[in-house]
Structure formats: C-alpha cells, structure tokens
Scaffold this motif. Structure first.
Motif, PDB file in Angstrom:
ATOM      1  N   VAL A  28       0.838  -1.205   0.000  1.00 46.67           N
ATOM      2  CA  VAL A  28       0.000   0.000   0.000  1.00 46.67           C
ATOM      3  C   VAL A  28       0.874   1.256   0.000  1.00 46.67           C
ATOM      4  O   VAL A  28       0.672   2.177  -0.791  1.00 46.67           O
ATOM      5  CB  VAL A  28      -0.947  -0.005   1.221  1.00 46.67           C
ATOM      6  CG1 VAL A  28      -1.625   1.346   1.386  1.00 46.67           C
ATOM      7  CG2 VAL A  28      -1.994  -1.091   1.064  1.00 46.67           C
ATOM      8  N   ILE A  29       1.897   1.264   0.859  1.00 47.00           N
ATOM      9  CA  ILE A  29       2.741   2.458   0.982  1.00 47.00           C
ATOM     10  C   ILE A  29       3.463   2.754  -0.327  1.00 47.00           C
ATOM     11  O   ILE A  29       3.369   3.855  -0.869  1.00 47.00           O
ATOM     12  CB  ILE A  29       3.787   2.261   2.105  1.00 47.00           C
ATOM     13  CG1 ILE A  29       3.105   2.325   3.452  1.00 47.00           C
ATOM     14  CG2 ILE A  29       4.856   3.345   2.026  1.00 47.00           C
ATOM     15  CD1 ILE A  29       4.040   2.105   4.588  1.00 47.00           C
ATOM     16  N   PHE A  33       1.086   3.662  -3.336  1.00 42.31           N
ATOM     17  CA  PHE A  33       0.613   5.050  -3.348  1.00 42.31           C
ATOM     18  C   PHE A  33       1.770   6.013  -3.593  1.00 42.31           C
ATOM     19  O   PHE A  33       1.618   7.019  -4.271  1.00 42.31           O
ATOM     20  CB  PHE A  33      -0.097   5.377  -2.033  1.00 42.31           C
ATOM     21  CG  PHE A  33      -1.544   5.043  -2.070  1.00 42.31           C
ATOM     22  CD1 PHE A  33      -2.482   6.000  -2.402  1.00 42.31           C
ATOM     23  CD2 PHE A  33      -1.980   3.755  -1.802  1.00 42.31           C
ATOM     24  CE1 PHE A  33      -3.818   5.685  -2.446  1.00 42.31           C
ATOM     25  CE2 PHE A  33      -3.313   3.435  -1.858  1.00 42.31           C
ATOM     26  CZ  PHE A  33      -4.238   4.396  -2.177  1.00 42.31           C
ATOM     27  N   GLN A  34       2.937   5.657  -3.028  1.00 42.08           N
ATOM     28  CA  GLN A  34       4.091   6.540  -3.181  1.00 42.08           C
ATOM     29  C   GLN A  34       4.449   6.708  -4.664  1.00 42.08           C
ATOM     30  O   GLN A  34       4.694   7.816  -5.121  1.00 42.08           O
ATOM     31  CB  GLN A  34       5.274   5.949  -2.412  1.00 42.08           C
ATOM     32  CG  GLN A  34       6.501   6.824  -2.404  1.00 42.08           C
ATOM     33  CD  GLN A  34       6.406   7.913  -1.333  1.00 42.08           C
ATOM     34  OE1 GLN A  34       5.941   7.685  -0.231  1.00 42.08           O
ATOM     35  NE2 GLN A  34       6.806   9.117  -1.699  1.00 42.08           N
ATOM     36  N   VAL A  90       0.524   7.384  -7.013  1.00 45.59           N
ATOM     37  CA  VAL A  90      -0.293   8.570  -6.746  1.00 45.59           C
ATOM     38  C   VAL A  90       0.582   9.800  -6.485  1.00 45.59           C
ATOM     39  O   VAL A  90       0.419  10.844  -7.116  1.00 45.59           O
ATOM     40  CB  VAL A  90      -1.240   8.321  -5.552  1.00 45.59           C
ATOM     41  CG1 VAL A  90      -2.053   9.560  -5.256  1.00 45.59           C
ATOM     42  CG2 VAL A  90      -2.147   7.145  -5.856  1.00 45.59           C
ATOM     43  N   ILE A  91       1.533   9.651  -5.579  1.00 48.85           N
ATOM     44  CA  ILE A  91       2.362  10.807  -5.242  1.00 48.85           C
ATOM     45  C   ILE A  91       3.449  11.011  -6.292  1.00 48.85           C
ATOM     46  O   ILE A  91       3.845  12.131  -6.594  1.00 48.85           O
ATOM     47  CB  ILE A  91       2.954  10.622  -3.828  1.00 48.85           C
ATOM     48  CG1 ILE A  91       1.802  10.680  -2.837  1.00 48.85           C
ATOM     49  CG2 ILE A  91       3.982  11.690  -3.505  1.00 48.85           C
ATOM     50  CD1 ILE A  91       2.185  10.410  -1.433  1.00 48.85           C
ATOM     51  N   ARG A 111       6.650  10.388  -6.489  1.00 51.73           N
ATOM     52  CA  ARG A 111       7.885  11.007  -6.070  1.00 51.73           C
ATOM     53  C   ARG A 111       8.671   9.922  -5.335  1.00 51.73           C
ATOM     54  O   ARG A 111       8.061   9.144  -4.614  1.00 51.73           O
ATOM     55  CB  ARG A 111       7.579  12.157  -5.097  1.00 51.73           C
ATOM     56  CG  ARG A 111       8.436  13.383  -5.340  1.00 51.73           C
ATOM     57  CD  ARG A 111       8.069  14.382  -4.303  1.00 51.73           C
ATOM     58  NE  ARG A 111       6.761  14.958  -4.623  1.00 51.73           N
ATOM     59  CZ  ARG A 111       6.511  16.248  -4.504  1.00 51.73           C
ATOM     60  NH1 ARG A 111       7.446  17.051  -4.086  1.00 51.73           N
ATOM     61  NH2 ARG A 111       5.337  16.729  -4.786  1.00 51.73           N
TER      62      ARG A 111
END
Lengths: 258, 247
Positions: A20-21, A24-25, A28-29, A31
């Motif tokens: 999950v981390i 999303f990193q 979605v983010i 970066r």
C-alpha cells in the motif's frame, strides 16, 4: 521450522503495508521515497526484530507462561475444601496476583506501546514522559486482566464491566487536560498485540476450563476487551495527576514569591 | 560507529524492558509453583529465547526510528502537499483494510469465534459453515478498520474533537449490545483489541501525527493521536451490526 512459520506470519503482516505504501508513493504521489536505502534498512530491521522477538517468546516465555496459568488454576493448587463446601472466589488469589503481575510486566515490554510512547514524548516536547506513560498503561492493563480473571471466576456477563468502564472513561474525559485525551484513547488499542495476547488467552482458557460451569470457548473471550479499556482510565488519570501537580507547584512558587 | 553505539544503548534499554517479565515469571516459578520446568522447555531454550527477545526488541525499536516512522510521516506530508483529500482517504482505507485482512491474530480469533458460534447453535456445526463465518468475520473487521482509519483521517482534516466521536461510538456499542445475540458480544468486544498489530500501530501513529503537523492549525498532540482509538471501537460496532443483521 518454527522460525520459518513466524517469518511467514510477520511477512504476511508486513507485505500488505509495504504494498500500500509504495503503491501510493509511486502511483499517486509519484515522487521517490527520500532516503530510500535507509528506510528499506529500517523496514528490514523491523521485520527481523519482530521475528526474533516472537521466536524468543515462543521458545521461552509462552510455554512457561501458559503452563503457569494452568498450574495456578488447577485443583491441586487451590486451598483444600471442607467436605461439601462451595468454592469461594477468594480461593483463586494466586490467579489474581499472577494476572496483575504478568499483565503489568508484559505491557512494559510491548513493542507497539514503546513505539507510541516514543512518538508521544517526541511531539509533546518532553511534557509527556515516555516511561511514565508506559507505566500508566501497564497498571491499567494489569487491572483489566485481573478484573477479567475475576469475571470468569464469578461468571458475570462481560457487558456490565464494559459499560461501567465506559462510564468511568466518559466522566474522566470531561475532567482531564485536553492534550492527554487522544493519547489515552489510543493507548487502549496498542497494549494488546504481540506479547500480552497469547499469555492472556492462555490464562483465560486455563481458568475457564478448570472452573466448573464455565466453558472455555464462551468465557475465554472478553479478557482482551477489558485489557483494552482500563489503560484509557489510567492514562487519563496520569494526565489528571500531572495537571494537578503542575497546578500545585505553580501555586507554591507563586506564594513563595509574594 | 555511532550506529553501533546507539544499538548497544538500545539493547540495554531492551533488557530493562524485559526484566519485569523475568522477575514475575521467576518469582512464580521459584516461590509459588515450585515445580520443575516441563520437559519440552530446556534451559538452553530459555537462554536462546531470552537472547532473541532482547535482540529482536532492540532491532525493532531502531528500525522504527529509521524506517517505519519516517515512511509514515513522509507520506503524510506528501499527501498534505498534494492537497487531494480523495487520494488520502483512499490510501487510509487501503492501509486499514490491507493491514487487517491478513492479520495473524485476527485469523486466530476468527477461528475461535467460529467454534463459539457453532456451539451456540447460531451456525451449522460443520467445518464449511465455520470457515464461511470466520472469513465473513475477517472481512467485516477489515472493512471496519478501513473505515475507522478513513474516519480518523477525516477528523484530523476537519479538526473535530476526538472525545465526542468516541463517546458517540461507545453509546452506539452499548445500544447495539442490547440487540445483538449473546454469543457474538464477547467476540465483538475482543475484535476491537486484536486488529492493531505491532507494525500497524507505529505506522498509523506516524501518519496521524505527520498529518496533524503538516495541516495548518492542527496540533500533533490533540489531533495527531486517535486513529488507533477509532480502529479499536469501529470493529466492535461493525461486528455487533453483523451479528444483528445476520443472526
């Protein structure tokens, strides 16, 4: 083999989190993670640390702990009964002492509580003492487990205890310093993870199966629930005491300067 | 070298943390029970076990500070910069659901609960029925933790006072207890405690504190904590509702 099973369980715990981390990193983010190598090393340390911790517990503490819970509630250990007399709840005093002592001591060693107390000490700028917080939680936990053991002996419904504890929490909430409230509510949930749950479960099971009229599957439940509620009460009390002492020392210092 | 030094200091602290357990177990074994150790536990086991507990705790706490805390805080800051509540809430749900559904402690409790349910006559005493119930229970609890983290993060964004929501949650638990079948009450109450694992707790705490630090006008102490509290009350509510609706 045992080590392998623990590693598998802990990985099962860690993999969804990491997925999950990092999902999303990067999706979605979009970066990169700062200090990626350091962070990965930290995660590996968390994994290895937890595996070793659990392995050690299963090798040494859990077998002895559950055996002790069984031995203390066994018939041979209780005071001899006069012919035809009924067993009184006070006969189980060693159980209550054991429940209290083991509840308090295992909570001090609980890794997730250590984590939360470090964080609380950090962001409160030293106002909250991490070790004092852990002691407050440990006392609450010990009370909760002892009461849970007593409840199994008496056979009273769990709801009454939970409702009473809720009422105490609500009354205390309105009389506590605001800063401590969220932390207190959180400390209920963090106490019951790696080290305490297996011992509590063994204690509940041992008690429920040795006392006539209790069923291990029905009455074994509920100990965790009480163990979760009482730390809230003691941490709120810790906040109340700290505030009271601060007030008193302020009053004293202002009276001496006059 | 400073790293080795800090590890050494940490291991001293770990020994201090473990010492009370040793004292309690030692006292009861030597003074109260006074019986020989069981055959399957040797002194070697004790030594090896103790050593790994201390070493494990040391590594875990260092790893927290190097890995898990920074990851959680960094994500919180990144989401706050991005400014999209949708993705943040979706992330919160995924985190809560994902960490709970495969949680070993929950799998164990769900298995136990299925046995209670079939002994209480609420589900058929077959293995298939028990497996179905255990899976349903796990899903309900995972959903509840997912929504708990969502609600908790939403609260941090909005700055609502925690205690009012939690007390409302307690009230809901009490009302639902009146209507739920007796067998499920103990299970529901216990589900609140087992959902928060040793890896989830530090991460979720770091996320909450990070968010409260990154969002202007929020205090880390007042708004940052509380996610775990939601994750402990919500499963009780969901499992009680599940018990009322399904049985």
């Amino acid at each position: 083999m045992e080590l392998f099973n623990i590693l598998r369980d802990t990985l099962l715990d860690l993999i969804p989190i990491v997925a999950v981390i990092f999902g999303f990193q990067y999706l979605v983010i979009r970066r990169p993670v700062p200090h990626l190598k350091r962070v990965l090393a930290g995660l590996v340390m968390v994994l290895l640390g937890l595996v070793l911790f659990l392995f050690g517990l299963e090798r040494a503490l859990f077998p002895i702990g559950s055996l002790m819970a069984e031995q203390l509630s066994a018939k041979a250990f209780l005071p001899a009964l006069v012919e035809g007399a009924e067993r009184h709840w006070t006969h189980y005093y060693w159980i209550y002492i054991f429940a209290f002592a083991i509840g308090a001591s295992t909570t001090i060693a609980e890794p997730s509580l250590i984590a939360v107390s470090i964080k609380a000490g950090e962001i409160s700028g030293g106002v909250i003492n991490p070790f004092a917080l852990r002691v407050a939680v440990a006392i609450g936990m010990a009370f909760g487990i002892t009461l849970g053991a007593w409840r199994i002996v008496m056979g009273w419904p769990l709801q009454y205890f939970v409702i009473a504890a809720y009422l105490v929490v609500i009354v205390q909430t309105f009389r506590s310093p605001r800063n401590i409230i969220p932390l207190a509510y959180d400390s209920g949930g963090v106490t019951t993870s790696t080290i305490t749950v297996p011992i509590i479960a063994a204690l509940g099971l041992g008690l429920a199966s040795s006392i006539p009229g209790r069923s291990p599957v029905m009455d074994g439940f509920g100990m965790i629930a009480l163990a979760c509620l009482f730390p809230i009460i003691t941490v709120l009390a810790y906040g109340q005491i700290a505030e009271w002492r601060a007030k008193r020392s302020r009053a004293q210092s202002s009276s001496t300067t006059k | 070298m400073p790293f080795v030094y800090s590890l050494l200091r940490q291991s001293l602290e770990s020994m201090r943390d473990i010492a009370p357990v040793l004292l309690v177990v030692g006292f009861f074994q030597l003074v109260v029970i006074r019986q020989p150790l069981p055959e399957h536990v040797t002194l070697l086991d004790l030594g090896v076990g103790l050593l790994s507990v201390v070493l494990g705790l040391t590594l875990f706490v260092r790893g927290l500070q190097v890995g898990l805390f920074p990851v959680g805080e960094n994500l919180a800051h990144a989401f706050a910069r991005k400014g999209s509540a949708f993705w943040l809430l979706l992330f919160s749900f995924a985190l809560g659901f994902g960490t709970t559904v495969a949680e070993p402690a929950l799998i164990a409790v769900a298995g136990q609960a299925a046995i209670v349910m079939s002994e209480g006559g609420l589900i058929a005493p077959t293995e298939a029925a028990q497996d179905t119930f255990a899976l349903q229970l796990r899903m309900v609890v995972a959903l509840s933790v997912g929504s708990a983290v969502v609600l908790g993060v939403f609260r941090i964004i909005k700055g609502w006072p925690l205690h009012l929501i939690i007390i409302a949650g307690y009230a809901l638990v009490l009302i639902l207890t009146l209507f739920a079948p007796a067998q499920i009450i103990g299970i529901a109450y216990d589900c609140g405690g087992v959902t928060t694992s040793t890896i989830t707790v530090p991460l979720v705490t770091a996320l909450g504190v990070g968010l409260a630090t990154a969002i202007r006008g929020r205090s880390p102490l007042l708004d940052g904590f509380g996610l775990i509290a939601f994750a402990s009350v919500m499963p009780i509510i969901f499992v009680l509702i599940f018990g009322i609706v399904a049985y």
